[in-house]
Scaffold this motif. Structure first.
Motif, PDB file in Angstrom:
ATOM      1  N   GLN A  71       0.547   5.997   1.516  1.00  0.00           N
ATOM      2  CA  GLN A  71       0.760   4.640   0.997  1.00  0.00           C
ATOM      3  C   GLN A  71       1.000   4.606  -0.507  1.00  0.00           C
ATOM      4  O   GLN A  71       1.350   3.565  -1.053  1.00  0.00           O
ATOM      5  N   TRP A  75       2.191   1.515  -2.920  1.00  0.00           N
ATOM      6  CA  TRP A  75       1.176   0.991  -3.831  1.00  0.00           C
ATOM      7  C   TRP A  75       1.703   1.014  -5.269  1.00  0.00           C
ATOM      8  O   TRP A  75       1.531   0.056  -6.011  1.00  0.00           O
ATOM      9  N   PHE A 133       3.990  -3.270   1.323  1.00  0.00           N
ATOM     10  CA  PHE A 133       2.730  -2.535   1.274  1.00  0.00           C
ATOM     11  C   PHE A 133       1.787  -2.998   2.382  1.00  0.00           C
ATOM     12  O   PHE A 133       1.209  -2.178   3.095  1.00  0.00           O
ATOM     13  N   GLY A 136       2.469  -1.663   5.792  1.00  0.00           N
ATOM     14  CA  GLY A 136       2.108  -0.262   5.968  1.00  0.00           C
ATOM     15  C   GLY A 136       0.617   0.021   5.960  1.00  0.00           C
ATOM     16  O   GLY A 136       0.203   1.173   6.043  1.00  0.00           O
TER      17      GLY A 136
END
Length: 160
Positions: A71, A75, A133, A136
């Motif tokens: 991620q 991020w 984001f 995910g």
């Protein structure tokens, strides 16, 4: 007699409405405690910039969400937009501080409009990377994020 009452009541009502309307602008930005104490904000408060505040929020979110390696790129995209928005807000705040003593009421209203428009533009820029984001995230991360956005709490206390 009714016509005399009407001639007094209508202008009086208009004056009251105008005063109420104008007081919205006056009291919208009034800091009653500041006015009552005749003191300025503490230097600790004055030194906190939007960039510093946003950096602290990013750290708190990262700690709460436990961002995974997979991620990290999403991020980073999100936090980059957050920091750019904070830098823009700091620039606007600096502009206001530099010009506030010479601004008249109309200029202040225009400046507040500029701030509102900037915040709206920032929100619009933030939504796409946040949505990407969020999509995910794990279900647990989504639950934490939803709690933070609902309550403002970063997992410190349970919801009622």
């Amino acid at each position: 007699m009714n016509q005399k009452a009407y001639q007094v009541a209508v202008p009086g009502t208009i004056v009251v409405a105008m005063v109420a309307f104008l007081s919205i602008f006056f009291f919208a930005n009034a800091d009653i405690s500041l006015a009552a104490s005749h003191t300025k904000k503490t230097t600790a408060v004055a030194r906190t910039s939007a960039v510093e505040h946003t950096g602290a929020q990013i750290k708190q979110l990262q700690d709460s969400l436990k961002i995974t390696e997979a991620q990290q790129a999403l991020w980073n995209n999100l936090t980059q937009v957050m920091m750019e928005n904070a830098k823009e807000m700091d620039a606007l705040t600096k502009e206001r501080a530099e010009n506030s003593k010479t601004m008249n009421a109309v200029e202040r209203m225009k400046f507040h409009s500029q701030i509102t428009e900037a915040r709206l533009a920032q929100q619009k820029r933030l939504i796409p990377p946040f949505e990407t984001f969020y999509t995910g995230m794990s279900d647990e991360q989504k639950k934490i994020t939803d709690t933070i956005f609902t309550t403002g709490r970063h997992g410190k206390k349970k919801l009622n």
